[in-house]
Design an enzyme around this catalytic site. Structure first.
Site: not given
Length: 228
Positions: A18, A20, A184
């Protein structure tokens, strides 16, 4: 290697990341663009701390959360600004500057170089549109380390749908059973498990304000470098 342990006897051949909240702390630029677009539409700015709890599901959801907050707290008169109008304003503001305030999280470059040198294929799978993803990767010198990019508009589906992860595996020429997703948020975990691969998560990310420890990751670490 911790990620290899998640696969058991199957060799680790690829890692999907991922963007961001995992590789880059992009909230400062997202918040600046969000505040600019809110103010442009007659609302007060939300501020970085509040925007940080809204990030994790793509720009459309970010704008939806911002609009809900603005309408509930603002003294602005008149009908609500349409979602599409605020989204367009956000995209314009973010396109002007998507990286000047952002920073790589510690240990990212060293870990990516380590995996690349070990012959493991790497890709970025994000819900951020490609037109914003590529400039950010270029700004932080990640393009050569993450040659395959699947953005939020690459396919009709986005995370938590497994399709973007499976598409990245296809482009890398690896099977999902030899791949780990690193992210995240619950979107990353749900997409990985639906794709048939384990999910490792960093604890410092966004996850739209919810505790990531409760999301069911197969591995949770406090710093990126410890994934090696």
């Amino acid at each position: 290697m911790k990620l290899q342990q998640l696969l058991g006897e199957a060799p680790l051949k690829a890692i999907l990341f991922d963007l961001d909240g995992t590789l880059v702390d992009s909230v400062p630029d997202l918040a600046a663009a969000m505040d600019a677009s809110l103010i442009h539409c007659g609302y007060p700015g939300a501020g970085e701390e509040r925007v940080r709890t809204w990030v994790g599901n793509g720009a459309a959801k970010l704008v939806e959360r911002a609009l809900d907050w603005a309408e509930s707290t603002s003294q602005r008169s008149g009908p609500p600004v349409p979602h599409g109008v605020l989204l367009d304003a956000f995209y314009l503001a973010y396109a002007e500057d998507s990286s000047s305030r952002s920073q790589l999280f510690p240990g990212v470059i060293a870990a990516l170089e380590y995996w690349q040198q070990a012959g493991i294929k790497l890709a970025c799978v994000t819900n951020k549109p490609e037109r914003f993803t590529h400039p950010i990767l270029a700004e932080f010198g990640l393009q050569s380390l993450l040659p395959v990019v699947v953005g939020g508009d690459t396919l009709a589906q986005r995370k938590p749908d497994p399709a973007p992860l499976l598409h990245a595996c296809e482009r890398l020429g690896v099977a999902a059973g030899n791949t780990v997703m690193v992210g995240d948020s619950s979107n990353d975990i749900d997409a990985a498990h639906a794709a048939g691969m384990p999910a490792a998560c960093v604890s410092y990310g966004y996850n739209h304000g919810a505790p990531i420890a409760e999301a069911g990751a197969d591995l949770l670490v406090d710093d990126f470098g410890s994934l090696r």
